[in-house]
Design a protein around this motif. Structure first.
Motif: not given
Length: 449
Positions: A136-140, A189-194, A197-201
């Motif tokens: 499931r693809i998500l961002v905060p 501005g909802l990208g994740i990671g260091p 520059n990404g989204v979660y799977l």
């Protein structure tokens, strides 16, 4: 196929080739690269000029026909999932000799790749599309939570944006839609990671529902690869993904016989524009490898050769070969003579950033016009300030790359110009001016089909 379809196809193709070499029906030239297509006085393809990558020697090869199966042009973006040696030189040399190029602005931006870890990275890694079956693809929901560990983001603070926007398809929306939506999230501005520059799977729900053993049976090899690259265990924390250039739907124009607009010059697979439209069709390498290589070309190329029965290939001493070889040598010598201050990779990276920013997932008239004004200037600087180490008479990867980047510098302008002229949005070509009120692609089949 656990994300291994392409690998198995490659192994099968190599095995078939090795069998034919053993039978003596074909000759393999290792570490050789096409640098030009040769035409006879009638405008027919009659051979090629090739460069030995170990010695730098240019050689002439004559034939009744030329078949290109040389892949796509995805590395014009510098960062892509393609092998670093993949390039557009063969197709572009054919175009320079008069072969029409179709749909160069069509590029598949694959939604499930590992985001780059720094600006000096030179290659991106594809994670199989199959992961979206259970992930499931998500961002905060809040930008303040983007810096937290994924496990620290509570369920009610997560935005499964594809499921929210496309409830009928969820995480299985077409690739171009998944990619553009990931870009939208990061741009907001909802990208994740260091590097944000990404989204979660996330697979936590699938593991809870099916069990870790089932997920391991489906994706174990992919999870292992991801962990080796990132140091993160996707059984415990969500994967980080972001779109990347993966496949090119445009290519040399061919007819139903896979012949280009140059008689005797055929283009197979990703090197041609056939089969795919603005979106890459599924299992494309398998489909085109089988269709073009096994079923079409073996029937159509002999049809062309039938008209040449009783004739001999053009002698490699012919003026057409001599002139082409001299032009290739002059091109290499010119690059070696510049002795500038910036590396080939510097210019390739700058070009890739230009094309990615203005002719990537989202495009608009102002950006495309800006790219068209900056690419020629960058190309001029490349030819006057590039630093190519070594000489042309030995193994020289710097010169190899310089020759390919020189072609990318020209091809990029064609790609951007095509995107500017195509006043519509469709598949891998998304113009911000041509969208519905919901932000989806607005096609113009009447003028652009």
């Amino acid at each position: 196929a656990r994300g291994q379809t392409g690998q198995q196809l490659l192994l099968g193709a190599y095995q078939s080739l090795a069998r034919q070499i053993h039978l003596g029906t074909c000759e393999l030239f290792n570490k050789m690269e096409l640098v030009d297509v040769v035409l006879n006085n009638a405008g027919q393809a009659c051979g090629i000029i090739a460069r030995d990558l170990l010695t730098g020697e240019l050689s002439r090869h004559a034939g009744h026909a030329v078949v290109l199966a040389t892949g796509g042009y995805g590395n014009v973006y510098f960062l892509s999932t393609n092998a670093k040696n993949s390039n557009a030189t063969a197709a572009w040399r054919a175009h320079r000799k008069g072969a029409a190029f179709a749909n160069p602005c069509y590029t598949q931006i694959h939604p499930t790749c590992i985001p780059p870890s720094d600006e000096f990275q030179s290659k991106l890694v594809l994670m199989s599309e199959s992961l979206r079956n259970d992930g499931r693809i998500l961002v905060p929901r809040n930008a303040d939570d983007c810096g937290l560990d994924a496990s620290a983001v509570p369920e009610d603070a997560r935005d499964y944006y594809l499921e929210r926007k496309y409830p009928a398809f969820g995480n299985l929306v077409p690739r171009d839609i998944a990619s553009r939506n990931a870009k939208t999230m990061v741009d907001q501005g909802l990208g994740i990671g260091p590097l944000r520059n990404g989204v979660y799977l996330d697979f936590s729900h699938a593991i809870e529902r099916l069990g870790a053993d089932v997920i391991k049976g489906r994706y174990g090899n992919l999870f292992d690869m991801y962990e080796r690259i990132t140091g993160e265990d996707p059984y415990k924390v969500p994967m980080r993904i972001y779109p990347a250039t993966h496949y090119t739907m445009g290519g040399l124009w061919v007819d139903y016989n896979l012949q280009t607009t140059i008689p005797g010059l055929f283009a197979l697979g990703e090197a041609n524009f056939s089969d795919h439209g603005a979106n890459r069709l599924g299992a494309s390498a398998l489909m085109q490898g089988l269709a073009d290589g096994y079923f079409v070309a073996p029937e159509t190329v002999p049809g062309y050769l039938a008209g040449l029965l009783g004739t001999s290939p053009l002698e490699t001493t012919h003026e057409a070969f001599t002139t082409s070889l001299a032009e290739c040598q002059s091109r290499a010598d010119q690059l070696l003579a510049v002795k500038g201050t910036h590396s080939v990779d510097h210019y390739h990276r700058e070009l890739g950033k230009l094309v990615w920013d203005y002719c990537g997932m989202a495009r608009n008239k102002a950006g495309l016009e800006k790219a068209l004004s900056e690419i020629p200037a960058l190309r001029d600087e490349f030819w006057t300030n590039v630093k190519v180490l070594g000489d042309g008479n030995s193994f020289n990867q710097s010169l190899e790359k310089a020759l390919r980047v020189a072609d990318f510098m020209e091809f990029a302008e064609l790609k951007v110009r095509d995107a500017l002229h195509r006043e519509e949005s469709c598949g891998g070509h998304s113009r911000e001016e041509h969208q519905t009120e919901e932000g989806e692609a607005k096609r113009d089949d009447e003028n652009c089909a």
